[in-house]
Write a protein that holds these residues in place. Structure first.
Motif, PDB file in Angstrom:
ATOM      1  N   SER A  87       0.871  -1.192   0.000  1.00  0.00           N
ATOM      2  CA  SER A  87       0.000   0.000   0.000  1.00  0.00           C
ATOM      3  C   SER A  87       0.897   1.228   0.000  1.00  0.00           C
ATOM      4  CB  SER A  87      -0.898   0.024   1.259  1.00  0.00           C
ATOM      5  OG  SER A  87      -0.107   0.188   2.412  1.00  0.00           O
ATOM      6  N   GLY A  88       0.300   2.393  -0.238  1.00  0.00           N
ATOM      7  CA  GLY A  88       1.072   3.631  -0.124  1.00  0.00           C
ATOM      8  C   GLY A  88       1.568   3.795   1.304  1.00  0.00           C
ATOM      9  N   SER A  89       0.731   3.403   2.257  1.00  0.00           N
ATOM     10  CA  SER A  89       1.113   3.523   3.670  1.00  0.00           C
ATOM     11  C   SER A  89       2.308   2.629   3.977  1.00  0.00           C
ATOM     12  CB  SER A  89      -0.067   3.147   4.566  1.00  0.00           C
ATOM     13  OG  SER A  89      -1.176   3.933   4.222  1.00  0.00           O
ATOM     14  N   TYR A 112      -1.454  13.732   4.012  1.00  0.00           N
ATOM     15  CA  TYR A 112      -2.543  12.755   4.068  1.00  0.00           C
ATOM     16  C   TYR A 112      -2.719  12.281   5.523  1.00  0.00           C
ATOM     17  CZ  TYR A 112      -4.500   8.051   3.852  1.00  0.00           C
ATOM     18  OH  TYR A 112      -5.225   6.925   4.096  1.00  0.00           O
ATOM     19  N   ASN A 158      -2.991  17.051   0.449  1.00  0.00           N
ATOM     20  CA  ASN A 158      -4.305  16.435   0.573  1.00  0.00           C
ATOM     21  C   ASN A 158      -4.954  16.932   1.852  1.00  0.00           C
ATOM     22  OD1 ASN A 158      -6.430  14.643   0.757  1.00  0.00           O
ATOM     23  ND2 ASN A 158      -5.177  12.821   0.941  1.00  0.00           N
ATOM     24  N   ASP A 183       5.609  12.952  -1.809  1.00  0.00           N
ATOM     25  CA  ASP A 183       4.447  12.118  -2.096  1.00  0.00           C
ATOM     26  C   ASP A 183       3.770  12.715  -3.328  1.00  0.00           C
ATOM     27  OD1 ASP A 183       1.932  10.914  -2.234  1.00  0.00           O
ATOM     28  OD2 ASP A 183       1.785  10.692  -0.056  1.00  0.00           O
ATOM     29  N   SER A 205       0.804   6.457  -3.562  1.00  0.00           N
ATOM     30  CA  SER A 205      -0.232   5.479  -3.311  1.00  0.00           C
ATOM     31  C   SER A 205      -0.667   5.055  -4.718  1.00  0.00           C
ATOM     32  CB  SER A 205      -1.399   6.104  -2.534  1.00  0.00           C
ATOM     33  OG  SER A 205      -2.470   5.196  -2.531  1.00  0.00           O
ATOM     34  N   THR A 207      -2.649   2.951  -5.410  1.00  0.00           N
ATOM     35  CA  THR A 207      -4.097   2.786  -5.294  1.00  0.00           C
ATOM     36  C   THR A 207      -4.851   3.851  -6.092  1.00  0.00           C
ATOM     37  OG1 THR A 207      -3.531   2.232  -2.985  1.00  0.00           O
ATOM     38  CG2 THR A 207      -5.876   2.437  -3.519  1.00  0.00           C
ATOM     39  N   LYS A 208      -4.207   5.015  -6.278  1.00  0.00           N
ATOM     40  CA  LYS A 208      -4.883   6.163  -6.869  1.00  0.00           C
ATOM     41  C   LYS A 208      -4.635   6.196  -8.384  1.00  0.00           C
ATOM     42  CE  LYS A 208      -5.973   6.728  -2.611  1.00  0.00           C
ATOM     43  NZ  LYS A 208      -4.904   6.540  -1.712  1.00  0.00           N
TER      44      LYS A 208
HETATM   45  C1  LIG Z   1      -1.521  11.498  -0.707  1.00  0.00           C
HETATM   46  C2  LIG Z   1      -1.635  10.105  -0.173  1.00  0.00           C
HETATM   47  N1  LIG Z   1      -0.524   9.461   0.209  1.00  0.00           N
HETATM   48  C3  LIG Z   1      -0.561   8.208   0.701  1.00  0.00           C
HETATM   49  C4  LIG Z   1      -1.758   7.535   0.857  1.00  0.00           C
HETATM   50  C5  LIG Z   1      -1.780   6.156   1.430  1.00  0.00           C
HETATM   51  O1  LIG Z   1      -1.957   5.212   0.424  1.00  0.00           O
HETATM   52  P1  LIG Z   1      -2.701   3.799   0.623  1.00  0.00           P
HETATM   53  O2  LIG Z   1      -4.132   4.075   0.913  1.00  0.00           O
HETATM   54  O3  LIG Z   1      -2.451   3.100  -0.672  1.00  0.00           O
HETATM   55  O4  LIG Z   1      -2.030   3.144   1.782  1.00  0.00           O
HETATM   56  C6  LIG Z   1      -2.941   8.168   0.456  1.00  0.00           C
HETATM   57  C7  LIG Z   1      -4.240   7.489   0.600  1.00  0.00           C
HETATM   58  O5  LIG Z   1      -5.277   8.060   0.430  1.00  0.00           O
HETATM   59  C8  LIG Z   1      -2.875   9.479  -0.062  1.00  0.00           C
HETATM   60  O6  LIG Z   1      -3.980  10.149  -0.448  1.00  0.00           O
END
Ligand SMILES: Cc1ncc(COP(=O)(O)O)c(C=O)c1O
Length: 418
Positions: A87-89, A112, A158, A183, A205, A207-208
């Motif tokens: 994940s981004g996290s 975030y 964000n 980021d 991330s 995911t986006k």
């Molecule tokens: C700017 C940003 N960085 C990192 C993340 C974390 O990513 P993830 O949800 O894939 O863990 C997010 C998640 O919304 C995000 O918006």
């Protein structure tokens, strides 16, 4: 064992769209399949102990789909290396874990919410402290200490879409031997390449925008030095927060259309931002593609063609009640967290993505109860504008009427749970 991979591409053409389609995308050498197969095997045969048939041994350490995906994004981020995470996290956590105990980090204030949570509640437990600043270009030098190892930037941030001058911060940080992480989730590599502006690591991330279809959770870090590759790939394997082969394949498929999606999202968000700015129901609009944005000059320098990206936020007249009602009244935009997908979304950061940040801290960076965040997808711009306008109109009028009725002693008249 992690397999070291130099993420260069053998594609002669270097235009973004060409790289998006071809980088890290070899045809299958045994069948000639144009699209790479999904390699689900967790383990790989060895001809003698310690002598694998190819470069792979065990899928957590590396596997063909993850490698190809990493090569593709490295090419798009103008990086030598990229590492994918679950994940981004997980990408954020791995970078923070690479710091020695007692290290200090400087971060922009409006990160975030999950990054803020990691910095304040997890990194701290490992002896890494973080100082937040709302104006990093101005006061970075004051915050750097002997133990400062990292500067963390989100640009755009964000959910308030503030921009940071990456080059100015990188020069100040590098002068004191401090590395810079950006980021780049909100823009994607199509709109901004932070390494070209002096950053040392870019995180996403995935995911986006990079995956772009709201069906994979994944993260990534890209960088240029062998030293970072050694340190971070060791942790990628040791901590094991890695994406599956299937998710890597899906995200790689997403990458191939990133330039088309990111461009259309930006065109759509520009149309929506102009409509919001013209609306009497809107207090203010945060969108780096607008001339009214306080950091528009940075956007012109840092973003491809000065594009604003697909994300924006705005404050609606009528407070939180109107903001909530607005999110229920849109017909094309779905009320949901996340962003960067093909479909448009709306959300209320104060009670959703950023609810974990104490009110005084979030309001200090502009995250008020009436702030609505919008992720523009790739639908038709006219439809997105029209949907926003009709929802705004109804939400603000209904909320005002409900407030009047309440002050007149009439309760429960709106029938919409306001
Ligand atoms: C700017 C940003 N960085 C990192 C993340 C974390 O990513 P993830 O949800 O894939 O863990 C997010 C998640 O919304 C995000 O918006």
């Amino acid at each position: 064992m992690t397999v070291p991979i130099e993420h260069s591409t053998d594609t002669p053409a270097r235009g973004f769209g060409t790289l998006a389609v071809h980088a890290g995308a070899p045809h299958d050498p045994t069948t000639g399949a144009v699209i790479e197969p999904i390699s689900l095997s967790t383990t790989f045969e060895q001809t003698a102990a310690g002598k694998p048939v190819g470069v792979y041994e065990y899928s957590r350490s590396s596997n063909p789909n993850r490698d190809n995906f990493e090569k593709a994004v490295a090419a798009l981020e103008k990086a030598k290396y990229a590492l994918a995470f679950g994940s981004g996290s997980a990408a954020t956590a791995t970078i923070l874990q690479s710091l020695a105990q007692g290290s200090h980090v400087i971060s922009v204030s409006d990160v975030y919410g999950g990054t803020h949570r990691y910095f304040t509640r997890v990194a701290k437990a490992h002896g890494v402290t973080v100082t937040f600043t709302p104006q990093i270009e101005v006061d970075i030098a004051e915050h750097i200490r002997d133990n400062t190892k990292l500067v963390w930037i989100e640009s755009p941030s964000n959910p308030t879409l503030r921009l940071v001058d990456i080059r100015a911060v990188a020069e100040a940080a590098h002068a004191r031997g401090v590395a810079v992480v950006v980021d780049n989730t909100f823009l994607s590599p199509y709109l901004q390449n932070p390494l070209e502006h002096g950053a040392d690591i870019v995180v996403h991330s995935v995911t986006k925008y990079i995956n772009g279809h709201s069906d994979v959770v994944m993260g990534l870090a890209a960088f240029n030095t062998e030293e970072l590759r050694e340190r971070l790939s060791f942790l990628q394997n040791a901590c094991g927060a890695v994406p599956s082969a299937f998710d890597s394949w899906l995200a790689h498929r997403g990458v191939k259309t990133l330039h088309l999606r990111a461009k259309q999202s930006s065109i759509n968000a520009t149309a929506v931002a102009h409509a919001l700015e013209a609306s009497p129901h809107v207090i203010s609009v945060n969108y780096p593609g607008l001339d009214s944005h306080p950091h528009r000059k940075i956007a012109l320098r840092q973003h491809r063609d000065g594009m604003g990206g697909g994300m924006l936020s705005f404050r609606i007249q009528g407070g939180r009640a109107a903001a909530e009602r607005f999110c229920q009244l849109t017909k094309i935009y779905t009320l949901a967290e996340s962003l960067g997908g093909i479909e448009s979304l709306v959300e209320l950061p104060s009670v959703m993505t950023h609810a974990g940040i104490p009110r005084d801290q979030r309001e200090a960076v502009g995250v008020f109860d009436d702030l609505v965040r919008v992720s523009c997808g790739i639908e038709e711009p006219e439809d997105l504008v029209h949907d926003i306008q009709q929802a705004l109109d109804k939400a603000v009028k209904e909320t005002a009427a409900a407030a009047t009725n309440t002050s007149n002693g009439v309760n429960g008249v709106n029938g919409h749970g306001l």
